[in-house]
Structure formats: C-alpha cells, structure tokens
Design an enzyme around this catalytic site. Structure first.
Site, PDB file in Angstrom:
ATOM      1  CG  HIS A 231      -0.105   0.064   2.494  1.00  0.00           C
ATOM      2  ND1 HIS A 231       0.550  -1.040   3.000  1.00  0.00           N
ATOM      3  CD2 HIS A 231       0.198   1.092   3.313  1.00  0.00           C
ATOM      4  CE1 HIS A 231       1.215  -0.683   4.090  1.00  0.00           C
ATOM      5  NE2 HIS A 231       1.015   0.607   4.295  1.00  0.00           N
TER       6      HIS A 231
ATOM      7  CG  HIS B 160       0.333   5.698   3.075  1.00  0.00           C
ATOM      8  ND1 HIS B 160      -0.941   5.202   3.228  1.00  0.00           N
ATOM      9  CD2 HIS B 160       1.107   5.055   3.981  1.00  0.00           C
ATOM     10  CE1 HIS B 160      -0.936   4.299   4.199  1.00  0.00           C
ATOM     11  NE2 HIS B 160       0.294   4.194   4.661  1.00  0.00           N
TER      12      HIS B 160
END
Length: 156
Positions: A59, A74
């Site tokens: 992620h 992110h």
C-alpha cells in the site's frame, strides 16, 4: 540547494496535505507535501520522481532521488489493515525507476468497500520545514489532475 519536482502518482482531485483526514499526514509528522483524492476505479499508481525504490509495501512506497530526496506515496489511509488486498506491485524494492513508471495497481473500489479513505498522500520524508514545499496551482485550487502532473516542488 536542489529543487525536486514531485508529480502526482495517481489521477484525481489535488488536495493540500492539511486537508487529509489523518493527523499524521495533515500535521506533517512524516513530512510535507500534498495529496490526491483518486477516482473510484482501478488505477495505476506511478513513480512521482525518478530514483531507487528503498521501501515497497503493498500500500505504499518510498523512492529516493539521486539528490537524496525521499518521497513517500501512501495509497489510502489505514490501508495497511488490508494486508495487501487491492494492491498489485509491478516493481521490487531496490529497483531504479523513472518518474511516471507504473509502481502499483491500486483497486480503489475495494479500499472504499472496506470502509477506508482512498486518498493518496505524497510527502518528502522527514521534511520538517513546510516552507521548503511549494504546491502546484492544481493543489492550491483543488483542481482535477492527471497522473504525472506537477504536484509540488521540494527544496532541499
């Protein structure tokens, strides 16, 4: 001093970091930058800068430029809880990448379905001076941007 242009890793609406609904990012605890609120589609997240991938998680990823500027992308908030579901990496840790290169395919609908915010913060790691980050006009106006558009510049 060097200036690094940091580009949007995903398409969407450009957002100031202070408007990210997560205090760690909004208050610059990780570093300063900007964010993109992506469309609710399956999209490719690309490298915002050229450099070496020093950290790759399902992620999130960190790329360090040749000028030693570390940029964190992110994908979504609290998405570590998904344990990789909804993310497919196309590079490996240690790879050298160029700005615009596909890094991770991001299944935004699955993140939204899990009840998580899909916004994508992009920050210069450990940048403690907010004045060293100059956001682009699209961020200042909350405009829709394409992946690869200028998000901000960082002076180091």
């Amino acid at each position: 001093m060097s200036t690094t242009s940091v580009h949007a890793p995903v398409p969407g609406r450009a957002v100031t970091l202070g408007d990210v609904p997560d205090p760690v990012f909004a208050q610059g605890m990780v570093g300063y930058g900007a964010a993109v609120d992506p469309p609710h589609d399956i999209i490719d997240a690309v490298a915002p800068v050229s450099g070496r991938v020093i950290k790759l998680m399902p992620h999130a990823y960190i790329i360090v430029t040749s000028e030693n500027v570390g940029v964190l992308v992110h994908l979504g908030l609290d998405t570590v809880a998904l344990q990789g579901a909804g993310f497919s990496a196309h590079v490996s840790e240690g790879d050298t990448v160029t700005a615009g290169q596909t890094m991770i395919t991001y299944d935004v609908p699955s993140v939204v379905a899990a009840g998580l915010n899909p916004i994508v913060p992009v920050v210069v790691m450990d940048e403690r001076e907010p004045g060293n980050i100059v956001v682009g006009d699209d961020v200042a106006t909350g405009a829709e941007i394409a992946a690869g558009s200028l998000l901000f510049t960082a002076d180091k």
